[in-house]
Design an enzyme around this catalytic site. Structure first.
Site, PDB file in Angstrom:
ATOM      1  N   ASP A 129      79.361  15.699  47.714  1.00  0.00           N
ATOM      2  CA  ASP A 129      80.337  14.616  47.779  1.00  0.00           C
ATOM      3  C   ASP A 129      80.775  14.227  46.366  1.00  0.00           C
ATOM      4  OD1 ASP A 129      77.661  13.669  47.403  1.00  0.00           O
ATOM      5  OD2 ASP A 129      78.364  11.620  47.720  1.00  0.00           O
ATOM      6  N   GLU A 130      81.950  13.616  46.296  1.00  0.00           N
ATOM      7  CA  GLU A 130      82.437  12.994  45.065  1.00  0.00           C
ATOM      8  C   GLU A 130      82.264  13.914  43.847  1.00  0.00           C
ATOM      9  OE1 GLU A 130      80.216   9.321  45.230  1.00  0.00           O
ATOM     10  OE2 GLU A 130      81.747   8.351  46.452  1.00  0.00           O
ATOM     11  N   VAL A 131      82.825  15.089  43.941  1.00  0.00           N
ATOM     12  CA  VAL A 131      82.745  16.041  42.828  1.00  0.00           C
ATOM     13  C   VAL A 131      83.836  15.660  41.826  1.00  0.00           C
ATOM     14  CG1 VAL A 131      82.592  18.470  42.164  1.00  0.00           C
ATOM     15  CG2 VAL A 131      81.975  17.771  44.491  1.00  0.00           C
ATOM     16  N   TYR A 132      83.589  14.586  41.113  1.00  0.00           N
ATOM     17  CA  TYR A 132      84.567  14.050  40.178  1.00  0.00           C
ATOM     18  C   TYR A 132      84.804  15.003  38.996  1.00  0.00           C
ATOM     19  CZ  TYR A 132      83.720   9.648  42.669  1.00  0.00           C
ATOM     20  OH  TYR A 132      83.593   8.683  43.640  1.00  0.00           O
ATOM     21  N   HIS A 149      77.368  14.640  41.858  1.00  0.00           N
ATOM     22  CA  HIS A 149      76.162  13.793  41.717  1.00  0.00           C
ATOM     23  C   HIS A 149      74.957  14.601  41.221  1.00  0.00           C
ATOM     24  CE1 HIS A 149      77.690   9.973  43.006  1.00  0.00           C
ATOM     25  NE2 HIS A 149      78.195  10.491  44.100  1.00  0.00           N
TER      26      HIS A 149
END
Length: 525
Positions: free
Chosen positions: A163-166, A107
């Site tokens: 979070d959410e380290v895509y 993010h």
């Protein structure tokens, strides 16, 4: 959007739970969308305290007054250092714990969207995740942390996101390392978070890092133990679902406990978790989420793990590029319900009465509130007008999609060809004009209320996403039937002229031809 049960009073048949030692109850303010003016924050922090909160998490993103090379990150409306000091002063007066949140891995859109930092993306075309291999990435993170800690004196915790380290591992440098078996995704994640946390506890020994736990969930216990991450950070375990799996949550906490984490945090949601473009907050959904967290807290093994607190998240965007979720004033009734639930272990008639008195409500709706239920709290005029706008949207949709006269005699095709029956217009003209007048009044009042709390770009965005398309449809209908009526009057005048001519010449065939020629055959009378 209204729920069929929205007229029921807020009741729950859940057995009262003894208020567990929840630690800090932190209200999360997501400032990456619709950031309120400082004047409004100063109004609502005392309200948060009265409702049962004892701290806030400030997720600044581009609202922080970054300086130097980072100045490009600042929003045009970014808070000034003196603005932030005002909030911190008020927080101290309220005995609030203030925890700033700065994203340091996933993010990172608000940073990596800028050309200056775009070369630090893990994947060239995706601005969400930071490349953990570049030394410059760590320099960037350290600079952000240092600027935030400089303003936030006497910090006990700082939240480093993560979070959410895509798309982690999909960058070219990561792929090369994977090919030689030098590392894998789990190792990449653990190494970067550990490096960030290690810097914080070294440079700021009295500050403990917190991070979102989701990227840990699929990492093996052996790997977590080996990393010794538990010595550097405290995980914040998040789940925003109304009925999340209690058994799986207990297993997850046990896993963290076995891998060395002795201090944990929970994260619930009071708004912004039921859809990226939702405008109204379903209180019952968020109440259920908090009742679940109460059960999890009750089941914690107190002798081996400490619950430091719970963050009541209030997401304003799903990410930097998404549309706005519910505005903060719209979510305040839900926040009030959730805080009272955490404080007292239940939400019964007593808690409901407290919330009503605190917010100035006569009654509370379980699901989506109606405009007539608006109370008297900071931002209640926005709450009132937004609920009114949503109700008016439903009335417009129902009118344009279900009214038999509009469907049968005033369709898009009819309006496009100006081929309408003027008598049929009379069956819905009054309703269209009435709804349009209500819309225009509600929009004016809402815009006035929004401008008191929000910056112009927020007002513009909310109107564009929630008002303009419906208003345009309604206005087009009004313009179309007005045009049709004007055409009807024109045809009527021509018809009178034609009849006079026909009576004089008794040439009915010619009169019909004259009518068709002068009206273009567009209107049946």
């Amino acid at each position: 959007m209204a729920d069929k049960h929205c007229d029921k009073s807020m009741e729950t048949d859940t057995n009262t739970l003894q208020p567990p030692q929840m630690g800090l109850k932190l209200v999360h303010l997501d400032l990456k969308g619709a950031p309120p003016k400082i004047s409004y924050l100063k109004q609502i922090l005392p309200l948060f305290s009265h409702l049962g909160a004892n701290g806030v998490i400030l997720e600044y993103e581009d609202m922080f007054p970054y300086e130097g090379k980072l100045q490009v990150l600042r929003s045009p409306n970014a808070y000034s250092p003196s603005d932030i000091r005002e909030i911190l002063t008020l927080a101290r007066m309220l005995n609030f714990e203030v925890i700033p949140l700065v994203q340091t891995f996933g993010h990172m859109e608000f940073v990596l969207k800028h050309k200056t930092f775009s070369h630090l993306r893990e994947v060239k075309y995706f601005p969400n995740s930071l490349n953990p291999h570049k030394a410059e990435s760590m320099e960037l993170v350290i600079s952000m942390i240092d600027q935030i800690t400089t303003i936030h004196k006497d910090l006990k915790w700082i939240h480093i996101g993560s979070d959410e380290v895509y798309y982690l591992g999909e960058g070219e440098e990561s792929k090369k390392l994977f090919e030689t078996s030098q590392t894998n995704n789990d190792s990449l994640f653990l190494s970067h978070v550990k490096a960030v946390a290690s810097y914080i506890i070294t440079a700021h020994p009295n500050v403990k890092p917190i991070f979102w736990d989701d990227m840990l969930r699929n990492i093996s216990e052996e790997k977590l133990k080996e990393s010794m991450l538990s010595q550097f950070v405290e995980p914040m375990i998040w789940d925003y679902n109304a009925n999340f799996d209690m058994h799986n949550m207990e297993l997850l906490i046990q896993k963290y406990q076995r891998t060395g984490f002795s201090h944990i945090w929970f994260a619930s949601a009071f708004k912004g978790a039921t859809g990226a473009a939702v405008a109204l907050t379903p209180i019952s959904y968020h109440l259920a989420n908090h009742l679940q967290w109460l059960k999890v807290a009750e089941a914690l093994p107190r002798d081996s793990i400490q619950l430091c607190g719970i963050a009541l998240t209030g997401w304003q965007r799903y990410d930097h590029f998404s549309v706005l979720c519910e505005l903060l004033p719209v979510g305040i009734p839900s926040l009030a319900v959730c805080l009272q639930t955490l404080k007292n272990g239940t939400f019964s008639e007593r808690e409901e009465e407290f919330v009503k008195n605190c917010l100035g409500f006569k009654g509370l709706m379980m699901n989506f509130p109606r405009s007539e239920d608006a109370g008297n709290f900071p931002g209640s005029d926005i709450f009132n007008r937004v609920t009114q706008i949503i109700a008016l949207q439903e009335s417009v949709d129902k009118l344009l999609k279900e009214n038999m006269y509009i469907k049968g005699w005033f369709s898009n095709y009819h309006r496009k060809k100006k081929f309408v029956h003027p008598i049929m217009i009379r069956h819905f003209e009054g309703e269209v004009r009435s709804i349009l007048a209500n819309w225009e009044t509600a929009i004016y009042e809402l815009s006035t209320a929004l401008e008191k709390i929000y910056y112009p770009d927020t007002v513009e965005e909310w109107r564009e996403e929630n008002i303009n398309s419906t208003l345009t449809r309604l206005q087009r209908s009004g313009i179309c039937f007005q045009s049709a009526m004007n055409l009807t009057i024109h045809v009527f005048n021509i018809t009178l002229q034609l009849l006079k001519t026909a009576m004089a010449s008794e040439d009915i065939h010619n009169s019909k031809h004259f009518l068709k020629t002068n009206t273009g055959g567009k209107c049946i009378v």
